[in-house]
Design a protein around this motif. Structure first.
Motif: not given
Length: 181
Positions: A174-181
């Motif tokens: 989840a953290l990774d996904a939000f850091e990429k958007v």
């Protein structure tokens, strides 16, 4: 609080806090769209893996909340094309039971936070018919979290190390996904 729920909370609390800080409050349309894109990147591949997994008979009163289709629909209702980042896994791999419970701890637990997010979305003018159908679905199944918590304790044979590892990995995804958007 149940023993396994406490174990999961204790092993993921720092990641949960970091994720909450990263997502932040939804105070603008731009923040809300970022949230939708991040949630789609996070949930879509996991929900595919859940669908590929064997759901045990013990899950009879519990049905995992799947909301990625609603998130896609919400984005389209806001005239925004859903964007999928390249996935590292091309074929969804099923979860083992202990992993599945760790993943579901995070996904089902997010329904608790969705009660706050639905209010923020409403303040921005988003509702079930225009951009927040996933939140409406998440918050409509009021007994699901309680059923999941009961399930955590009812299942006798769980690899708690694998379960907590899967929960930590899920928060990290989840953290990774939000850091990429």
């Amino acid at each position: 609080m149940t023993d396994r729920r406490k174990l999961l909370r204790d092993h993921t609390n720092h990641l949960h806090k970091k994720l909450d800080d990263n997502v932040g409050p939804l105070g603008s349309n731009e923040q809300y769209l970022r949230y939708l894109h991040g949630m789609l990147q996070f949930r879509h591949p996991l929900e595919q893996q859940i669908a590929a997994s064997k759901i045990p008979a013990e899950f009879d009163d519990f049905v995992p909340s799947m909301i990625s289709e609603e998130i896609e629909s919400d984005l389209r209702s806001l005239d925004t094309k859903p964007i999928f980042l390249p996935a590292s896994i091309t074929e969804p791999q099923p979860f083992e039971l202990s992993q599945l419970l760790g993943v579901l701890y995070v996904l089902e637990g997010s329904s608790l936070g969705a009660h706050f997010l639905v209010k923020q979305a409403h303040q921005l003018g988003f509702g079930e018919a225009n951009g927040a159908s996933h939140l409406a679905k998440q918050t409509s199944r009021k007994g699901n979290w309680k059923a999941f918590c009961a399930l955590l304790e009812q299942i006798e044979t769980i690899d708690e190390k694998a379960m907590t590892s899967a929960a930590r990995t899920t928060f990290s995804l989840a953290l990774d996904a939000f850091e990429k958007v």
